[in-house]
Design an enzyme around this catalytic site. Structure first.
Site, PDB file in Angstrom:
ATOM      1  CE1 TYR A 113       4.392 -30.424 -22.195  1.00 11.95           C
ATOM      2  CE2 TYR A 113       5.782 -29.374 -20.647  1.00 11.95           C
ATOM      3  CZ  TYR A 113       4.962 -29.515 -21.718  1.00 11.95           C
ATOM      4  OH  TYR A 113       4.638 -28.205 -22.025  1.00 11.95           O
ATOM      5  CB  CYS A 142       0.546 -24.869 -31.077  1.00 11.53           C
ATOM      6  SG  CYS A 142       1.534 -23.141 -31.441  1.00 11.53           S
ATOM      7  CB  THR A 153      -3.163 -23.484 -22.102  1.00 11.37           C
ATOM      8  OG1 THR A 153      -2.773 -24.458 -20.984  1.00 11.37           O
ATOM      9  CG2 THR A 153      -1.848 -22.804 -22.635  1.00 11.37           C
ATOM     10  CG  LEU A 189       0.581 -21.910 -25.929  1.00  9.44           C
ATOM     11  CD1 LEU A 189       1.710 -22.427 -26.028  1.00  9.44           C
ATOM     12  CD2 LEU A 189       0.516 -20.434 -25.367  1.00  9.44           C
ATOM     13  CG  ASP A 245      -6.695 -29.283 -33.015  1.00 13.76           C
ATOM     14  OD1 ASP A 245      -6.112 -28.223 -32.335  1.00 13.76           O
ATOM     15  OD2 ASP A 245      -7.263 -29.977 -32.411  1.00 13.76           O
ATOM     16  CG  PHE A 290       1.810 -19.315 -21.755  1.00 10.10           C
ATOM     17  CD1 PHE A 290       1.527 -18.363 -22.275  1.00 10.10           C
ATOM     18  CD2 PHE A 290       3.079 -19.169 -21.404  1.00 10.10           C
ATOM     19  CE1 PHE A 290       2.227 -17.218 -22.820  1.00 10.10           C
ATOM     20  CE2 PHE A 290       4.133 -18.513 -21.738  1.00 10.10           C
ATOM     21  CZ  PHE A 290       3.607 -17.251 -22.603  1.00 10.10           C
ATOM     22  CB  SER A 335       7.851 -27.042 -22.297  1.00 11.82           C
ATOM     23  OG  SER A 335       7.696 -26.330 -20.817  1.00 11.82           O
TER      24      SER A 335
END
Length: 251
Positions: A159, A84, A194, A17, A36, A192, A146
């Site tokens: 999560y 993200c 990913t 994302l 990142d 999604f 989410s």
């Protein structure tokens, strides 16, 4: 705010994302800095789209502060932060091998929730120094929640808790930053395509896609990216969580 004048940092920008968002913003003319931990992929994506990359650990205060300072220096300012960066684990509260590992739970919370807050607060401090737009706007923060925050499945305690925290801090953070003219929004994606899902067998992907109400497919990261772009330009969106999930409600 307009995309072509936006100066954004995107965490998790090396893939999924985050990468899609960085690409979309650059295509719209925004200045972008990717944050990142994946130095090889992050540098490659940044070079390809004409952005800047800074290796960053979102859970580390000094790392994020240095990354934001570098981003501001490179782009000449900061008006947007899109968070993200995140991880997902599957582990039951009590499984066949015993209780949920506490270190795994803490790590999930640390990256997904604490990391998002860490970047948000430090980015907000920089945005607050911007000259205001005619409506007082100085910036926007977009965090990634989410649908698991609302209907998490078995094995998603860590999560779902982390993403529930992202949902829970959206409105109070928006209220906190109202005086500075900084909006805060959250996007709650469904399933999604990913890198994590791309590694699953095709039959598993098909089963997941079939569970989506309409359209019966996995979400494309570019759809998340376009929603993030819409949020940037729609100045009356604030303090809200937007689901993007094809009407999927997890069983």
């Amino acid at each position: 705010m307009r995309i072509n004048t936006t100066k954004a940092v995107v965490t998790g920008g090396a893939s999924g994302l985050g990468e899609a968002t960085a690409r979309h913003l650059r295509e719209g003319g925004a200045a972008v800095t990717l944050l990142d931990r994946d130095t090889e992929r992050g540098a490659a994506v940044a070079a390809e789209i004409g952005a800047t990359f800074v290796e960053t650990d979102v859970t580390d205060e000094a790392s994020v502060a240095a990354a934001i300072a570098k981003a501001k220096e490179t782009m000449g300012g900061l008006t947007c932060a899109v968070n993200c960066a995140g991880i997902a684990i599957g582990e039951k509260t009590l499984g066949k091998d015993g209780p949920h590992r506490l270190d795994a739970f803490k790590r999930t919370i640390d990256i997904n929730l604490v990391g998002s807050f860490n970047v948000s607060r430090l980015a907000a401090a920089e945005m607050a120094q911007n000259a205001p737009e005619p409506d007082g706007a100085r910036g926007v923060i977009i965090n990634t929640a989410s649908i698991a925050a609302f209907d998490g499945q078995k094995g998603q305690s860590a999560y779902a808790a982390s993403k529930g925290g992202v949902v829970g801090m959206t409105l109070p953070m928006a209220r906190d930053l109202a005086r500075e003219g900084i909006r805060v929004m959250a996007i709650a994606p469904g399933i999604f395509m990913t890198p994590m899902l791309a590694g699953l067998p095709k039959e598993v992907q098909d089963q997941l896609a079939a569970s989506v109400t309409n359209p019966p497919r996995l979400g494309d990261p570019s759809e998340y990216a376009r929603l993030a772009g819409f949020i940037i330009e729609c100045g009356y969106l604030n303090g809200e969580v937007i689901r993007i999930d094809g009407a999927l409600r997890m069983q």
